[in-house]
Design an enzyme around this catalytic site. Structure first.
Site, short mmCIF file in Angstrom:
data_model
loop_
_atom_site.label_atom_id
_atom_site.label_comp_id
_atom_site.label_asym_id
_atom_site.label_seq_id
_atom_site.Cartn_x
_atom_site.Cartn_y
_atom_site.Cartn_z
CG MET A 243 -28.48 -21.14 38.09
SD MET A 243 -28.71 -22.88 38.46
CE MET A 243 -30.47 -22.99 38.18
CB SER B 202 -35.48 -28.22 42.19
OG SER B 202 -34.98 -28.16 40.87
CG ASP C 102 -30.89 -24.50 44.70
OD1 ASP C 102 -30.96 -25.74 44.69
OD2 ASP C 102 -31.11 -23.79 43.71
CG MET D 213 -29.57 -24.50 34.62
SD MET D 213 -28.80 -26.07 35.00
CE MET D 213 -29.45 -26.36 36.65
CG ASP E 71 -33.13 -25.21 39.40
OD1 ASP E 71 -32.72 -24.21 40.01
OD2 ASP E 71 -33.42 -26.29 39.95
CG HIS F 214 -31.87 -20.63 40.84
ND1 HIS F 214 -31.26 -21.78 41.32
CD2 HIS F 214 -30.88 -19.69 40.77
CE1 HIS F 214 -29.97 -21.55 41.52
NE2 HIS F 214 -29.71 -20.29 41.18
CG MET G 273 -26.15 -21.32 44.25
SD MET G 273 -27.72 -22.16 43.95
CE MET G 273 -27.20 -23.83 43.54
CG HIS H 265 -36.11 -23.93 42.99
ND1 HIS H 265 -35.77 -22.71 43.52
CD2 HIS H 265 -35.01 -24.37 42.33
CE1 HIS H 265 -34.52 -22.41 43.20
NE2 HIS H 265 -34.04 -23.40 42.47
C1 DX5 Z 1 -28.62 -26.77 40.94
C2 DX5 Z 1 -30.05 -26.24 40.99
C3 DX5 Z 1 -30.82 -26.88 42.06
C4 DX5 Z 1 -30.97 -28.37 41.91
C5 DX5 Z 1 -30.97 -28.95 43.27
O1 DX5 Z 1 -27.90 -26.09 40.00
O2 DX5 Z 1 -30.07 -24.84 41.19
O3 DX5 Z 1 -32.07 -26.25 42.29
O4 DX5 Z 1 -32.16 -28.75 41.25
O5 DX5 Z 1 -30.98 -30.35 43.17
P1 DX5 Z 1 -30.63 -31.25 44.43
O6 DX5 Z 1 -31.64 -30.94 45.50
O7 DX5 Z 1 -30.78 -32.64 43.89
O8 DX5 Z 1 -29.23 -30.92 44.86
ZN ZN Z 2 -32.03 -23.85 41.88
#
Ligand code: DX5
Ligand code: ZN
Length: 219
Positions: A70, A10, A177, A39, A37, A68, A139, A35
């Site tokens: 969110m 990620s 994840d 947000m 992320d 991903h 998750m 990956h």
């Molecule tokens: C969390 C993200 C993850 C995050 C995981 O909200 O969706 O993808 O980057 O990070 P680690 O592997 O450090 O838990």
């Molecule tokens: Zn993620």
């Protein structure tokens, strides 16, 4: 049947000042997917990036780009991420009252459609969606931040989803994840997961190749 194990670093834990180089470094180090992320400060209490940065990741690598989302109302943005070169687009079940419609929208864009479940959301949310989804993302932390501790209560859910996937007879990827480390990955493989997102367990280490090898060795 589960697929061969894949590791998806990620970029949330990467150095964004050197993003293309970071993506290329994990590709050289043996990553399978990248990956991304996304947000929005509403669905989760953090802000990250949009299609512009996702496109920069696309340009930096030939690996599949795993987006991903969110975010609330993801149906407003899936086509922008498709245009930006995402291969997989995952939305949260909790963010979509008309989840099946959003999944179809992603598939009509020619992309793999994923659905993510927060730690407290039951696999039952997907029971009637198994004919539609290409990927399920469990998750194992509350989404929003990298580096959080793994929540072991998701293990029975991973097992239940592996059974639902087997019963569907479809080729659905089961991704996990959050808090994936050499200590937690073994139990997840045993429960039936096949793609592992790893932020701090890869980008937080000095040697990315050693970090990815350590995850594979612990499977
Ligand atoms: C969390 C993200 C993850 C995050 C995981 O909200 O969706 O993808 O980057 O990070 P680690 O592997 O450090 O838990
Ligand atoms: Zn993620």
């Amino acid at each position: 049947m589960a697929h061969p194990i894949k590791i998806a670093p990620s970029i949330l834990s990467a150095d964004f000042g050197e993003l293309a180089a970071e993506v290329q470094a994990v590709e050289r180090a043996g990553a399978d997917w990248i990956h991304v992320d996304v947000m929005d400060g509403r669905f989760v209490p953090n802000l990250t990036l949009g299609p512009v940065v996702s496109r920069a990741v696309r340009r930096a690598t030939s690996l599949p780009v795993d987006v991903h989302l969110m975010i609330v109302e993801p149906e407003r943005y899936v086509s922008a991420f498709a245009d930006a070169g995402a291969d997989v687009i995952t939305v949260h079940a909790e963010a979509c009252p008309h989840l099946q419609r959003v999944v179809q929208q992603i598939k009509e864009l020619g992309k793999k459609a994923g659905v993510a479940l927060n730690p407290h959301t039951s696999e039952e949310a997907l029971r009637y969606l198994m004919d539609d989804v290409d990927l399920v993302l469990v998750m194992s932390v509350n989404p929003g931040f990298g580096g959080q501790a793994f929540l072991p209560q998701v293990l029975p859910k991973v097992r239940a989803l592996r059974e639902l996937i087997a019963r569907s007879g479809r080729d659905i990827v089961l991704e996990v994840d959050g808090g994936v480390t050499s200590e937690t990955i073994g139990g997840l493989v045993e429960a039936g997961a096949d793609v592992f997102v790893a932020g701090s367990a890869v980008f937080g280490k000095p040697d990315y190749a050693a970090a990815i090898s350590a995850l594979r060795a612990a499977c």
